[in-house]
Design an enzyme around this catalytic site. Structure first.
Site, short mmCIF file in Angstrom:
data_model
loop_
_atom_site.label_atom_id
_atom_site.label_comp_id
_atom_site.label_asym_id
_atom_site.label_seq_id
_atom_site.Cartn_x
_atom_site.Cartn_y
_atom_site.Cartn_z
N TYR A 190 -12.11 -28.38 -13.32
CA TYR A 190 -10.86 -28.25 -14.06
C TYR A 190 -10.92 -28.66 -15.55
CZ TYR A 190 -10.81 -33.16 -12.63
OH TYR A 190 -11.14 -34.47 -12.41
N HIS A 203 -12.71 -38.63 -11.72
CA HIS A 203 -11.58 -39.47 -11.31
C HIS A 203 -12.06 -40.56 -10.35
CE1 HIS A 203 -7.83 -40.83 -9.66
NE2 HIS A 203 -8.21 -40.46 -8.47
N ARG A 226 -10.85 -40.66 -19.94
CA ARG A 226 -11.64 -40.84 -18.72
C ARG A 226 -12.94 -40.06 -18.88
NH1 ARG A 226 -9.53 -37.65 -14.03
NH2 ARG A 226 -11.52 -36.56 -14.24
C1 LIG Z 1 1.62 -42.60 -4.91
C2 LIG Z 1 0.29 -41.98 -5.03
N1 LIG Z 1 0.20 -40.64 -5.12
C3 LIG Z 1 -1.00 -40.05 -5.21
C4 LIG Z 1 -2.14 -40.79 -5.20
C5 LIG Z 1 -3.50 -40.13 -5.32
N2 LIG Z 1 -4.02 -40.42 -6.63
C6 LIG Z 1 -4.82 -41.48 -6.84
S1 LIG Z 1 -5.13 -41.71 -8.43
C7 LIG Z 1 -4.25 -40.35 -8.88
C8 LIG Z 1 -4.14 -39.97 -10.30
C9 LIG Z 1 -3.76 -41.11 -11.12
O1 LIG Z 1 -3.75 -40.74 -12.45
P1 LIG Z 1 -3.37 -41.81 -13.54
O2 LIG Z 1 -2.11 -42.48 -13.19
O3 LIG Z 1 -3.41 -41.11 -14.85
O4 LIG Z 1 -4.51 -42.90 -13.45
P2 LIG Z 1 -6.08 -42.68 -13.63
O5 LIG Z 1 -6.61 -42.25 -12.32
O6 LIG Z 1 -6.28 -41.65 -14.69
O7 LIG Z 1 -6.59 -44.01 -14.02
C10 LIG Z 1 -3.69 -39.75 -7.78
C11 LIG Z 1 -2.87 -38.54 -7.80
C12 LIG Z 1 -2.01 -42.19 -5.09
N3 LIG Z 1 -3.06 -43.01 -5.05
N4 LIG Z 1 -0.78 -42.75 -5.01
#
Ligand SMILES: Cc1ncc(C[n+]2csc(CCOP(=O)(O)OP(=O)(O)O)c2C)c(N)n1
Ligand SMILES: [Mg+2]
Lengths: 321, 364
Positions: B270, B261, B257
């Site tokens: 971080y 985010h 990434r």
């Molecule tokens: C069930 C749920 N918990 C928390 C969130 C908040 N949230 C959105 S994206 C994210 C991190 C996701 O990380 P990853 O699965 O690695 O995907 P990336 O964002 O890196 O593409 C979080 C904690 C959410 N959208 N859904």
């Protein structure tokens, strides 16, 4: 000290971790990042990774292991990043957290706090703006609190940490940084189960909480009516006597909440007023709430959440009886 | 008695390295240089789109947005591997997949501007709109895969989940269902090393995410997610396999990434900028450009021409999206397949009061 709600909760959590060696904070991004709203900012540096725990991305995991930690003698303070994702942990709350005490006849208890940001008005993506207080309030055994001021947020958090029960602690994102208040630096408690009379009044009673407290205050100011405003602060258990006493005096009651109208918490309050104060009523009990469907995308949210005008109209209407 | 009852391993695939060298032994025969030029164009297009939404967001013309920059190879490689009939189940970051599947960009913009009308995905696209609750969509993907098998459509479902998402129960449940029912499901883990502020090592003790397949009894493979050819091959093979009735596959694409985010996030809190810098030479677009330039198949003039064309299409779509006027009645009209009496009362009251907006209506 002057503090907004984020700083007030942060300060409360700091005092709790200082005071209670079994207390831990756990959740997604609560450590280094200090939480996506910075509510746990600085606590990871101060207490270390053992006590401020960045967990895997799993809400059932966070809440389920918190229950286990509590059963194991720890005192977990879990953060679920947004209320809309707490449904993934719903089973753990309904089937376990709420029931341990009753099914073991109080020989087991689950002292824990599950904190989560709630409600909208801040243009978030889908699922980030839910007002789920009614879901948790429907489950006996869970305490549900929702502060609307920095002072109450800190006091309720500290009180929650002294309860031997699971507490669902709802934090309105819209109010996180809306205003500052002078609050004591040291620990203090705000009673759970006790509503706050925000302002006294004689013409009508408005029962509200969370994001709607400032909306109601403004609407009342504009309406030039003498309204008594009650901020519930604790959604369950309900401070029924404060409500009934006020409504008996004013003869009119409006309940204002951001959660959906249908089967919303306003229905519970209205039913209790009907039970205990029907003969003092001079008008039907009214509810002002969001429409009866899930929170829309941000482009529509201003059409969905109750605003000052909607509350003012309700005040005019109830006063016309 | 002591005997080995299971033996599993995970392979890693890379076909084009970061210097643009291609492993000819692994390059699919069907993949000529013309296709590689296409891939390059799609990846560039995806990045241009991303840049556009970010700038709209900064100007307050889009809501919170999750950028894809750095993940173009994994998204374009997999999108081009899908056949028309295959079904795409996203999370919230696969803008490149929508793009390469021909999804209308104005609708895409409407989603990120914050309107349900942006979640209207025509049936012809065989896709769901973005799904925000992490990993929950993986179960829908399994269900849609079941429906393909049930309806003998020969379509394969391709779903995407992040490294963080692999920690959710739903992710495991999906793999397990898919394995048990031998479903035509390809699950792609976009391992971009971060889940907001949490590095991958905060998610699991497992050294690879691909090995999570082993517990579900399905094959798993790792691929260089910044290698568009590698991704294309691995996903094509998985789709062919599933279409032949040989069941699901888990693919872990190793990428990074490069940006925040979402626009609500501040990564300086971080992660060390050095880490980001170290990934820059591994850029998924750069290596293809190196390859094409070395072969004299690409030059600055072609680059400029491509960029101009793409930007024009993007701008047209933005213009179209910005002409959209929300009608708040639509909130009430799509709750049920019919209009309940109580909801109708709420709608009538809202209309009568102009949705409690100040004089003039629209309350935005
Ligand atoms: C069930 C749920 N918990 C928390 C969130 C908040 N949230 C959105 S994206 C994210 C991190 C996701 O990380 P990853 O699965 O690695 O995907 P990336 O964002 O890196 O593409 C979080 C904690 C959410 N959208 N859904
Ligand atoms: Mg990730």
């Amino acid at each position: 000290m002057m503090a907004n709600m984020v700083a007030a909760i942060n300060n409360a959590l700091d005092l709790i971790l200082q005071d209670d060696k079994n207390a831990v904070i756990l959740g997604e991004d609560v450590g280094k990042d200090g939480g996506v709203f910075r509510v746990t900012d600085g606590l990871y540096d101060k207490y270390g990774a053992d006590r401020v725990i960045d967990t895997p991305l799993s809400e059932a995991g966070i809440v389920g292991t918190s229950i286990g930690m509590a059963l194991g003698g720890m005192h977990p303070i879990a953060e679920v990043q947004f209320a809309g994702f707490m449904y993934l942990a719903f089973d753990q709350l309904v089937n376990h957290a709420a029931r341990y005490r009753s099914r073991t006849r109080s020989t087991r208890s689950v002292p824990m706090i599950v904190r989560t940001p709630v409600s909208g008005g801040v243009r978030t993506l889908e699922h980030h703006s839910d007002s789920p207080e009614e879901y948790y309030s429907h489950i006996g055994g869970l305490i549900v609190v929702e502060p609307s001021t920095p002072y109450d947020a800190k006091g309720l958090m500290i009180k929650a940490s002294h309860m031997n029960d699971p507490v669902v602690f709802l934090e309105p994102t819209k109010l996180y940084r809306l205003f500052k208040q002078d609050i004591p630096e040291g620990p203090y408690e705000v009673e759970i189960g006790k509503a706050n009379i925000v302002q006294k009044g004689d013409d009508l009673t408005i029962i509200t909480w969370g994001t709607m407290v400032p909306v109601v205050k403004n609407a009342v100011t504009n309406s030039k009516r003498s309204a008594e405003i009650i901020d519930l602060r604790t959604i369950n258990p309900l401070d029924e006597s404060t409500i009934i006493e006020s409504v008996k005096r004013t003869g009119r009651a409006i309940i204002v909440h951001e959660a959906e109208l249908t089967y919303g918490p306003g229905a519970e309050v209205a039913a209790r007023i009907a039970d205990k104060a029907i003969f003092e009523l001079e008008a039907p009990v009214m509810r002002v709430a969001s429409a009866s469907f899930p929170y829309p995308f941000p482009g529509y949210e201003n059409y969905y959440i109750p605003n000052e005008l909607k509350v003012q109209k309700a005040i005019e209407k109830i006063m016309s009886y | 008695m002591l005997k080995k009852v299971y033996d599993g391993s995970i392979s890693y695939v890379q076909i084009m390295d970061e210097y643009g060298n291609v492993d000819a032994s692994l390059r699919p025969d069907s993949l000529g240089d013309d296709k590689i030029i296409d891939m390059y164009k799609w990846m560039s297009y995806a990045r241009a789109l991303d840049t556009k939404v970010l700038s709209l967001q900064r100007q307050g013309r889009a809501a919170t947005y999750a950028p894809l920059v750095g993940q173009e190879a994994e998204q374009i490689g997999s999108a081009l591997a899908m056949r028309k009939q295959d079904y795409f189940v996203p999370n919230f970051r696969q803008h490149g997949v929508y793009l390469a599947r021909g999804y209308p960009l104005d609708t895409f913009f409407l989603y990120w501007k914050g309107y349900e009308e942006g979640a209207v995905v025509g049936k012809e696209y065989n896709a769901l709109p973005p799904i925000v609750p992490v990993a929950t969509q993986t179960l829908h993907a399994a269900g849609i895969a079941y429906a393909q098998k049930f309806g003998k459509t020969n379509a394969v479902v391709v779903t995407y989940v992040g490294d963080g998402g692999t920690s959710e129960g739903n992710f495991y449940e999906s793999l397990n269902f898919a394995g048990e029912f031998n479903l035509p499901l390809v699950t792609i883990i976009e391992n971009n090393e971060w889940a907001i502020s949490e590095p991958e090592k905060n998610q699991t003790a497992a050294p690879t995410l691909a090995q999570k397949a082993i517990g579900a009894g399905i094959p798993g493979v790792q691929v260089d997610g910044n290698d568009v050819i590698g991704v294309y091959k691995v996903v094509s093979d998985a789709i062919a396999n599933a279409a032949a009735g040989k069941g699901p596959m888990l693919i872990e694409a190793l990428t990074y990434r490069m940006s925040m985010h979402t626009t609500a996030d501040d990564p300086t809190k971080y992660r060390d900028d050095k880490e980001v810098t170290a990934w820059k030479p591994r850029d998924p677009i750069l290596r293809v450009k190196t390859y094409l330039t070395k072969k004299n198949l690409w030059n600055d003039k072609l680059e400029q021409q491509m960029a101009d064309e793409q930007l024009k299409k993007i701008d047209e779509a933005v213009d179209k999206a910005e002409q959209f006027k929300p009608d708040p009645r639509s909130m009430f009209e799509h709750v049920y397949s019919f209009m309940p009496e109580t909801l109708k009362q709420e709608e009538d009251a809202a209309i009568a009061e102009n949705f409690w907006q100040t004089a003039g209506g629209a309350g935005e």
